[in-house]
Design a protein around this motif. Structure first.
Motif, PDB file in Angstrom:
ATOM      1  N   ARG A  44       0.830  -1.212   0.000  1.00 12.29           N
ATOM      2  CA  ARG A  44       0.000   0.000   0.000  1.00 12.29           C
ATOM      3  C   ARG A  44       0.862   1.258   0.000  1.00 12.29           C
ATOM      4  O   ARG A  44       0.575   2.230  -0.715  1.00 12.29           O
ATOM      5  CB  ARG A  44      -0.932  -0.013   1.208  1.00 12.29           C
ATOM      6  CG  ARG A  44      -2.077  -1.017   1.106  1.00 12.29           C
ATOM      7  CD  ARG A  44      -3.046  -0.875   2.266  1.00 12.29           C
ATOM      8  NE  ARG A  44      -4.112  -1.857   2.177  1.00 12.29           N
ATOM      9  CZ  ARG A  44      -4.309  -2.826   3.061  1.00 12.29           C
ATOM     10  NH1 ARG A  44      -3.520  -2.947   4.119  1.00 12.29           N
ATOM     11  NH2 ARG A  44      -5.308  -3.685   2.900  1.00 12.29           N
ATOM     12  N   LEU A  45       1.914   1.251   0.805  1.00 12.14           N
ATOM     13  CA  LEU A  45       2.808   2.407   0.845  1.00 12.14           C
ATOM     14  C   LEU A  45       3.490   2.614  -0.503  1.00 12.14           C
ATOM     15  O   LEU A  45       3.559   3.747  -1.004  1.00 12.14           O
ATOM     16  CB  LEU A  45       3.845   2.236   1.954  1.00 12.14           C
ATOM     17  CG  LEU A  45       3.341   2.485   3.375  1.00 12.14           C
ATOM     18  CD1 LEU A  45       4.391   2.049   4.397  1.00 12.14           C
ATOM     19  CD2 LEU A  45       2.988   3.961   3.583  1.00 12.14           C
ATOM     20  N   TRP A  46       3.994   1.540  -1.089  1.00  9.83           N
ATOM     21  CA  TRP A  46       4.663   1.687  -2.384  1.00  9.83           C
ATOM     22  C   TRP A  46       3.694   2.179  -3.451  1.00  9.83           C
ATOM     23  O   TRP A  46       4.041   3.028  -4.280  1.00  9.83           O
ATOM     24  CB  TRP A  46       5.309   0.371  -2.812  1.00  9.83           C
ATOM     25  CG  TRP A  46       6.595   0.104  -2.108  1.00  9.83           C
ATOM     26  CD1 TRP A  46       6.886  -0.939  -1.274  1.00  9.83           C
ATOM     27  CD2 TRP A  46       7.776   0.909  -2.159  1.00  9.83           C
ATOM     28  NE1 TRP A  46       8.161  -0.819  -0.792  1.00  9.83           N
ATOM     29  CE2 TRP A  46       8.731   0.290  -1.315  1.00  9.83           C
ATOM     30  CE3 TRP A  46       8.118   2.091  -2.811  1.00  9.83           C
ATOM     31  CZ2 TRP A  46      10.013   0.825  -1.129  1.00  9.83           C
ATOM     32  CZ3 TRP A  46       9.384   2.622  -2.628  1.00  9.83           C
ATOM     33  CH2 TRP A  46      10.319   1.983  -1.796  1.00  9.83           C
ATOM     34  N   SER A  47       2.487   1.664  -3.440  1.00  9.16           N
ATOM     35  CA  SER A  47       1.496   2.131  -4.403  1.00  9.16           C
ATOM     36  C   SER A  47       1.244   3.632  -4.237  1.00  9.16           C
ATOM     37  O   SER A  47       1.227   4.384  -5.221  1.00  9.16           O
ATOM     38  CB  SER A  47       0.188   1.357  -4.212  1.00  9.16           C
ATOM     39  OG  SER A  47      -0.821   1.855  -5.070  1.00  9.16           O
ATOM     40  N   ASP A  48       1.096   4.071  -2.998  1.00 14.06           N
ATOM     41  CA  ASP A  48       0.855   5.500  -2.731  1.00 14.06           C
ATOM     42  C   ASP A  48       2.062   6.346  -3.104  1.00 14.06           C
ATOM     43  O   ASP A  48       1.917   7.413  -3.725  1.00 14.06           O
ATOM     44  CB  ASP A  48       0.530   5.702  -1.254  1.00 14.06           C
ATOM     45  CG  ASP A  48      -0.828   5.139  -0.857  1.00 14.06           C
ATOM     46  OD1 ASP A  48      -1.629   4.834  -1.771  1.00 14.06           O
ATOM     47  OD2 ASP A  48      -1.069   4.982   0.349  1.00 14.06           O
ATOM     48  N   TRP A  49       3.259   5.910  -2.719  1.00 17.19           N
ATOM     49  CA  TRP A  49       4.461   6.702  -2.973  1.00 17.19           C
ATOM     50  C   TRP A  49       4.738   6.828  -4.468  1.00 17.19           C
ATOM     51  O   TRP A  49       5.148   7.886  -4.946  1.00 17.19           O
ATOM     52  CB  TRP A  49       5.658   6.077  -2.267  1.00 17.19           C
ATOM     53  CG  TRP A  49       5.613   6.184  -0.771  1.00 17.19           C
ATOM     54  CD1 TRP A  49       4.734   6.921  -0.023  1.00 17.19           C
ATOM     55  CD2 TRP A  49       6.483   5.537   0.162  1.00 17.19           C
ATOM     56  NE1 TRP A  49       4.998   6.767   1.318  1.00 17.19           N
ATOM     57  CE2 TRP A  49       6.064   5.924   1.461  1.00 17.19           C
ATOM     58  CE3 TRP A  49       7.559   4.664   0.041  1.00 17.19           C
ATOM     59  CZ2 TRP A  49       6.697   5.473   2.620  1.00 17.19           C
ATOM     60  CZ3 TRP A  49       8.190   4.205   1.192  1.00 17.19           C
ATOM     61  CH2 TRP A  49       7.765   4.607   2.464  1.00 17.19           C
ATOM     62  N   LEU A  50       4.533   5.745  -5.213  1.00 18.73           N
ATOM     63  CA  LEU A  50       4.773   5.789  -6.650  1.00 18.73           C
ATOM     64  C   LEU A  50       3.720   6.637  -7.354  1.00 18.73           C
ATOM     65  O   LEU A  50       4.021   7.361  -8.309  1.00 18.73           O
ATOM     66  CB  LEU A  50       4.792   4.371  -7.220  1.00 18.73           C
ATOM     67  CG  LEU A  50       5.986   3.509  -6.789  1.00 18.73           C
ATOM     68  CD1 LEU A  50       5.734   2.037  -7.113  1.00 18.73           C
ATOM     69  CD2 LEU A  50       7.280   3.977  -7.442  1.00 18.73           C
ATOM     70  N   ALA A  51       2.486   6.548  -6.895  1.00 17.33           N
ATOM     71  CA  ALA A  51       1.410   7.344  -7.512  1.00 17.33           C
ATOM     72  C   ALA A  51       1.583   8.834  -7.253  1.00 17.33           C
ATOM     73  O   ALA A  51       1.295   9.665  -8.122  1.00 17.33           O
ATOM     74  CB  ALA A  51       0.058   6.873  -6.988  1.00 17.33           C
ATOM     75  N   SER A  52       2.057   9.182  -6.068  1.00 21.71           N
ATOM     76  CA  SER A  52       2.176  10.596  -5.686  1.00 21.71           C
ATOM     77  C   SER A  52       3.467  11.243  -6.156  1.00 21.71           C
ATOM     78  O   SER A  52       3.613  12.463  -6.101  1.00 21.71           O
ATOM     79  CB  SER A  52       2.097  10.723  -4.162  1.00 21.71           C
ATOM     80  OG  SER A  52       3.242  10.142  -3.547  1.00 21.71           O
TER      81      SER A  52
END
Length: 256
Positions: free
Chosen positions: A232-240
């Protein structure tokens, strides 16, 4: 983790991983990198027949086996885990790949044409000894082909949220390029793979969440929950844009 445990862990996650990737893009990798991204990087580093390739921190060598099979290089994979190496050897039967157990750094080689480091630069807090050791193992004109999580160091709050944060060390691009230059390596090629990695990370969140009960039955509740939290963190960090995923080829200065 024993070979039996690692095989069971891989099997527990396999259906989620296969479903998370676009068709044909899953090749046994333990990361967000796609088949296309792996081959783009390898080709940019001029991997091909007669080219010696040293794959550092290869794990079970899904990407390494792909590169060896598709591009016909002289492939050697190394990893610190004897159990991962045993799995890699079994899966690479018939490909002519070689595997060894080795801690990195130092880099166990000399006059290598290409050193690969896929999805593992992140785990090295101090990247300077690694980069210098890679440069020392390369032949003049040899290429260092790797992926890197580019961004500012994690904050205290981010470290507290990320499982196994002691293996999560992003680096600003300018700092990394300075480290490469200091080791005698010139930037030759760079590709931003953030979007493809983010899509895979997000799909994995969905698939791991849907299969959480079955996965926990194989690997335990804590491991299953940590996997979901990290993805979840990686998904958020890459998206942002908090972190970018870059594929890079750097070339060692030619002699003279």
């Amino acid at each position: 983790m024993s070979q039996v445990e690692r095989t069971a862990y891989d099997a527990a996650l396999r259906s989620a991983r296969v479903a998370a990737y676009p068709p044909g893009e899953f090749v046994g990798q333990e990361s967000f990198m796609t088949r296309t991204g792996i081959l783009d990087l390898a080709r940019a580093a001029a991997v091909g027949p007669g080219v010696s390739v040293l794959d550092l921190c290869c794990g079970v060598a899904g990407p390494g086996r792909l590169v060896a099979a598709e591009l016909g290089c002289d492939y050697r994979g190394v990893d610190r885990s004897p159990d991962a190496i045993e799995v890699a050897r079994a899966r690479a039967s018939g490909l002519g790949c070689r595997f060894d157990v080795a801690e990195v750094p130092p880099v166990p080689g000399t006059d290598v044409d290409v050193v690969l480091l896929l999805e593992t630069m992140l785990a090295f807090e101090d990247k300077v000894p690694l980069v210098r050791s890679v440069a020392g193992a390369l032949a003049p004109g040899g290429r260092f082909a790797f992926t890197v999580e580019e961004g500012a160091p994690l904050t205290v709050e981010e470290r507290e949220a990320m499982p196994a944060a002691d293996t999560v060390w992003p680096v600003p691009l300018a700092e990394l390029l300075g480290q490469l230059d200091g080791a005698g390596l010139d930037l030759r090629w760079m590709q931003d793979q953030t979007r493809s990695h983010q899509r895979v990370a997000t799909a994995l969140v969905t698939r791991l969440g849907a299969g959480r009960s079955a996965i926990a039955g194989e690997v335990g509740d804590r491991t299953a929950d940590d996997l979901l939290a990290a993805h979840r963190l990686w998904s958020d960090w890459l998206a942002s844009g908090r972190v970018r995923k870059l594929a890079i080829v750097a070339e060692k200065h030619a002699a003279g």
